[in-house]
Write a protein that holds these residues in place. Structure first.
Motif, short mmCIF file in Angstrom:
data_model
loop_
_atom_site.label_atom_id
_atom_site.label_comp_id
_atom_site.label_asym_id
_atom_site.label_seq_id
_atom_site.Cartn_x
_atom_site.Cartn_y
_atom_site.Cartn_z
N THR A 1 -14.66 11.05 8.70
CA THR A 1 -15.17 12.35 8.28
C THR A 1 -16.41 12.18 7.40
N ASN A 2 -17.42 13.01 7.65
CA ASN A 2 -18.67 13.00 6.87
C ASN A 2 -19.39 11.64 6.92
N GLU B 1 -12.73 11.24 13.79
CA GLU B 1 -12.00 12.06 12.83
C GLU B 1 -12.61 13.46 12.75
N GLY C 1 -14.61 16.47 11.60
CA GLY C 1 -15.80 16.50 10.75
C GLY C 1 -16.60 15.22 10.79
N ARG D 1 -20.18 16.15 10.84
CA ARG D 1 -20.47 17.33 10.01
C ARG D 1 -21.84 17.20 9.34
#
Length: 263
Positions: A84-85, A107, A109, A112
């Protein structure tokens, strides 16, 4: 009058030291901000900054990619997941190459923050089997999803409409395996087979489950009605017997009253 020799020499030394210090500071700053460690970077006025981290045996995505990077190449590494991120802050990124890795998970995000800038995403030649809509949150880029062992099942069928990637990109989702197997979609681009319903088995299972539940409720209702009727029949029988016993008692009462009157 000419300055003393020692003062001139001292001034020259100080100038050289100051120049060296400024040069070293610039070099360190340039190395720290212009390129990720071990990666090769180039920059042009038309294309912007490009960071190449190809074939470096990387197992994790570098966290020191400069924020003004326009293109990132992480192909031919050993990446297994995109957390994520992972690319948060790269608001100018237009191209991201993650091909030829060991990616089996994206995952939620994962991309993102790239929705407004990213134009092309390469995820080809990895180990992706499931399409996770939350990983492509707001991403409308053109993507290469070919050469992945996609597992076509009901989950994939329900996930596809929720993915915001350029629709043509989804033609790269070619079924490697399927569930149920007998439906025969192996080797087909799932998006190009709209008549195939991979949720039919799940719907059938759901229908059977609903029938079982309905039958169970029906059985319970019938059992309750039978019990209720039997209980009422027993109460009715007792009440009837009680009513039948009333005239005899009333007759005895009348006979006792007559005797008392005669006396």
């Amino acid at each position: 009058r000419a300055p003393p020799y020692w003062l001139l020499r001292h001034s020259v030394v100080m100038c050289l030291l100051l120049h060296s210090l400024v040069l070293m500071t610039f070099c360190f700053h340039h190395a720290a901000t212009s390129c990720s460690k071990n990666c090769y970077c180039t920059e042009s006025e038309s294309g912007g900054k490009t960071v190449r981290c190809s074939n470096l045996q990387l197992t994790e995505i570098p966290q020191d990619i400069p924020n003004d990077t326009r293109r990132v190449y992480l192909d031919f590494n050993l990446l297994t997941t995109v957390p994520t991120n992972a690319f948060a802050g790269l608001t100018q990124l237009v191209e991201l190459d993650l091909s030829h890795n060991e990616l089996s998970e994206l995952e939620p995000g994962a991309f993102r923050g790239l929705g407004s800038s990213l134009q092309f995403l390469d995820l080809s030649s990895n180990k992706l089997g499931n399409l996770t809509p939350d990983a492509f949150e707001g991403l409308r880029a053109r993507a290469n999803l070919t050469n992945n062992p996609w597992h076509c099942n009901c989950n994939l069928q329900m996930a596809m409409p929720r993915v915001d990637l350029e629709p043509a990109s989804l033609t790269g989702v070619v079924c490697h395996t399927s569930e149920p197997e007998k439906i025969g979609v192996e080797g087909l681009a799932f998006l190009l087979a709209p008549d195939i319903d991979l949720c039919v088995e799940m719907k059938r299972t759901t229908d059977v489950a609903m029938l079982v539940v309905m039958f169970g409720w029906f059985t319970m209702v019938i059992s309750y009605l039978v019990y209720y009727v039997r209980a009422n029949q027993e109460d009715a029988r007792r009440h009837l017997e009680y009513l039948k016993s009333l005239p005899s008692r009333q007759g005895k009462s009348e006979e006792s009253s007559t005797i008392s009157t005669v006396v």
